[in-house]
Write a protein that holds these residues in place. Structure first.
Motif, short mmCIF file in Angstrom:
data_model
loop_
_atom_site.label_atom_id
_atom_site.label_comp_id
_atom_site.label_asym_id
_atom_site.label_seq_id
_atom_site.Cartn_x
_atom_site.Cartn_y
_atom_site.Cartn_z
N ARG A 21 0.82 -1.21 0.00
CA ARG A 21 0.00 0.00 0.00
C ARG A 21 0.86 1.26 0.00
NH1 ARG A 21 -5.36 -1.16 1.99
NH2 ARG A 21 -5.55 -3.39 2.50
N CYS A 22 0.31 2.29 -0.65
CA CYS A 22 0.92 3.62 -0.58
C CYS A 22 0.69 4.21 0.80
CB CYS A 22 0.32 4.54 -1.64
SG CYS A 22 0.62 4.00 -3.35
N LEU A 23 1.25 5.36 1.02
CA LEU A 23 1.13 6.05 2.30
C LEU A 23 -0.33 6.23 2.71
CD1 LEU A 23 2.96 7.51 4.42
CD2 LEU A 23 2.67 9.59 3.06
N ASP A 24 -1.20 6.53 1.74
CA ASP A 24 -2.62 6.78 2.03
C ASP A 24 -3.46 5.52 1.98
OD1 ASP A 24 -2.58 6.28 -0.70
OD2 ASP A 24 -4.08 7.82 -1.16
N GLY A 25 -2.85 4.36 1.78
CA GLY A 25 -3.59 3.10 1.72
C GLY A 25 -3.98 2.67 0.33
N GLY A 27 6.98 0.58 1.65
CA GLY A 27 7.71 0.62 0.39
C GLY A 27 8.36 -0.70 0.02
N ALA A 28 8.95 -1.39 1.00
CA ALA A 28 9.58 -2.68 0.72
C ALA A 28 8.55 -3.72 0.32
CB ALA A 28 10.37 -3.16 1.93
N ARG A 29 7.34 -3.62 0.85
CA ARG A 29 6.27 -4.56 0.49
C ARG A 29 5.84 -4.36 -0.96
NH1 ARG A 29 7.76 -7.64 4.47
NH2 ARG A 29 6.98 -7.03 6.55
N ILE A 30 5.84 -3.11 -1.42
CA ILE A 30 5.50 -2.84 -2.81
C ILE A 30 6.58 -3.39 -3.73
CG2 ILE A 30 5.19 -1.01 -4.53
CD1 ILE A 30 3.83 0.65 -2.36
N VAL A 31 7.83 -3.16 -3.39
CA VAL A 31 8.93 -3.70 -4.19
C VAL A 31 8.80 -5.22 -4.31
CG1 VAL A 31 11.43 -4.06 -4.28
CG2 VAL A 31 10.51 -1.81 -3.66
N ASP A 32 8.53 -5.86 -3.19
CA ASP A 32 8.39 -7.32 -3.18
C ASP A 32 7.23 -7.77 -4.07
OD1 ASP A 32 8.52 -10.09 -2.21
OD2 ASP A 32 6.70 -9.57 -1.11
N ALA A 33 6.09 -7.08 -3.97
CA ALA A 33 4.92 -7.47 -4.74
C ALA A 33 5.14 -7.31 -6.23
CB ALA A 33 3.71 -6.64 -4.29
N VAL A 34 5.82 -6.23 -6.64
CA VAL A 34 6.11 -6.03 -8.06
C VAL A 34 7.00 -7.15 -8.58
CG1 VAL A 34 7.28 -4.53 -9.71
CG2 VAL A 34 5.81 -3.53 -7.95
N LEU A 35 8.04 -7.51 -7.84
CA LEU A 35 8.92 -8.59 -8.27
C LEU A 35 8.17 -9.92 -8.32
CD1 LEU A 35 12.18 -7.70 -6.29
CD2 LEU A 35 11.71 -7.34 -8.72
N ASP A 36 7.29 -10.14 -7.36
CA ASP A 36 6.51 -11.37 -7.35
C ASP A 36 5.61 -11.46 -8.58
OD1 ASP A 36 5.55 -13.72 -5.52
OD2 ASP A 36 3.70 -12.77 -6.23
N HIS A 37 4.94 -10.37 -8.89
CA HIS A 37 4.07 -10.36 -10.06
C HIS A 37 4.85 -10.58 -11.36
CE1 HIS A 37 1.33 -9.26 -13.20
NE2 HIS A 37 2.15 -8.29 -13.56
N LEU A 38 5.96 -9.87 -11.51
CA LEU A 38 6.74 -10.00 -12.74
C LEU A 38 7.31 -11.39 -12.89
CD1 LEU A 38 8.57 -6.55 -12.73
CD2 LEU A 38 6.67 -7.24 -14.19
N SER A 39 7.61 -12.04 -11.79
CA SER A 39 8.10 -13.43 -11.85
C SER A 39 7.02 -14.36 -12.37
CB SER A 39 8.55 -13.88 -10.46
OG SER A 39 9.64 -13.12 -10.01
#
Length: 449
Positions: free
Chosen positions: A82-86, A190-202
């Motif tokens: 999630r972003c700062l605002d959810g 922020g680290a959770r978003i990075v992780d999710a993007v990498l997971d999706h692209l994989s």
């Protein structure tokens, strides 16, 4: 099932759910933007199209072949991202334009400062640096994500990803959806978003089968690119991962300027990062924490400390007189046109000398092991505005210098180090190809933006 190690990027394995929402079913604000949403492997794709007959997710329609398309993460599958605002984390993606580059990737983390107080973060949450609600459908990517062969000689035809920065936490926050928000509302994930993007692209793009991944980012994204680098390389052991942070080399800058013309600043030394470590629940590199800094893990968020333990090849692009580090974290601009510069001058020279001395660590490693580290560091007062127009060192741009580092094979025959010497004398000696800083006049003082 979600597996999250104590330190590092979590892994998640969402089930595939495909759906398409017709435009007439969307809220009026979404209709006004002609947006339809659909989900594919945990991703919301923002699209100008309606529902297809197959019911699968549709990619957004780009304005030109050079533009990357916006993808938003589906919080049903990635509830922590999630972003700062959810609102959901997001990224832009442009597929490789050359068949020979289908297995090559550039993944960049967007920069944009940080927030540390309720008031700052509240203000930030109403902007694109704190929320994904108003992102454009397409984006023209720059620097190592550029499709311009002159700007980005080696990688212009690769797959390009830009992870958007909407968390205000240097892409390092590890807050979960079930955690109590800071100040009752703010989420540092922020680290959770990075992780999710990498997971999706994989899962959707076979990222784990890539031959090469250049992992980059600028400013706050450069800090994060450095911090996450080894974890990303460990996550994709079959991929050649190379780090390329821009304006992300920070050190223990514990002596801010005090004198005429002092600006407000956020401390970015060891003590400052201790505060951020607690506030953001900060991800820090595992090798650094388990090595020499286990008693003060927060220092591992600073490149000057984590670089000593880094296992992955990395090439730093960093100005010797970093204007934003000076302005935001040392309390002055070092602009010779300001009336206070006479009082600032001695500090400015010392600061530049400190930067070059800290970057000497990179130079030493590069000369000992040319394939492990490299450096492009001009004598310029600038932050992230490296481009094909300059600055040049030894006749090369930052991108050309990185290409030389990336193309090394074997043990490498020569260190790729291109640096100036700004501050060995009594005054700063700027080189002639520095870009003109973006300046605005506030009162009688010029501020870099």
């Amino acid at each position: 099932k979600v597996l999250t190690p104590k330190l590092g990027l979590g892994r998640s394995s969402p089930t595939c759910t495909c759906a398409c929402v017709p435009a007439h079913a969307l809220p009026a604000t979404a209709m006004a933007r002609l947006v339809a949403t659909s989900s594919l492997l945990g991703i919301l794709a923002v699209s100008l199209g309606g529902c297809g007959g197959g019911g699968g997710a549709k990619a957004p329609i780009a304005g030109s072949s050079d533009e990357a398309k916006l993808w938003k993460l589906d919080l049903k599958h990635y509830p922590d991202a999630r972003c700062l605002d959810g609102s959901p984390g997001a990224f832009y993606f442009k597929e490789a334009s050359h068949e020979a580059s289908k297995d090559k990737w550039v993944i960049a983390l967007q920069g944009g400062g940080e927030c540390t107080t309720n008031a700052e973060c509240t203000q930030r949450s109403a902007t694109i640096l704190g929320s994904s609600k108003n992102y454009n459908l397409t984006k023209l990517l720059t620097q190592f994500g550029s499709s311009d062969a002159e700007e980005n000689p080696a990688m212009h035809g690769w797959n390009h990803v830009r992870v958007m920065y909407c968390t205000g936490d240097l892409h390092l926050g590890q807050m979960n959806a079930t955690d109590k928000p800071e100040w009752g509302w703010a989420r540092f994930a922020g680290a959770r978003i990075v992780d999710a993007v990498l997971d999706h692209l994989s899962k959707s793009r076979s990222l784990a089968s890539a031959s090469t991944m250049v992992w980059t980012g600028e400013s706050a994204g450069g800090i994060a690119a450095t911090a996450h680098l080894d974890e990303v390389a460990d996550r994709f052991p079959a991929v050649r991962v190379v780090g390329a942070p821009i304006a992300g080399y920070y050190w223990n800058d514990a002596t801010p300027y005090h004198g005429p013309g002092q600006n407000p600043y956020v401390a970015f030394g060891k003590d400052g990062f201790k505060v951020l470590y607690s506030l953001y629940r900060m991800f820090v590199p595992r090798r650094c924490v388990q090595g020499p800094y286990k008693d003060e893990p927060w220092v591992c968020g600073l490149a000057d400390f984590s670089f000593r333990t880094m296992a992955t090849p990395v090439f730093f692009t960093e100005a010797e007189v970093d204007s934003v580090q000076l302005q935001l974290h040392a309390g002055l601009t070092c602009d010779p046109r300001n009336s206070t510069y006479t009082a600032e001058a001695k500090y400015c020279v010392e600061w530049g000398r400190n930067m070059t001395e800290h970057l000497q660590k990179v130079v030493d490693v590069a000369r000992q092991s040319p394939t492990k580290a490299g450096l492009f560091s001009p004598a310029c007062r600038m932050h992230t505005t490296f481009s094909k127009a300059g600055p040049f060192i030894d006749g090369l741009t930052y991108a050309q210098a990185f290409d030389a580092f990336l193309s090394q094979t074997g043990d490498g025959s020569k260190a790729v180090v291109h640096r100036d010497n700004c501050c060995s004398g009594h005054t700063i000696q700027y080189q002639s190809t520095c870009p003109e800083p973006h300046r605005v006049l506030r009162g009688d003082v010029y501020i870099d933006t």
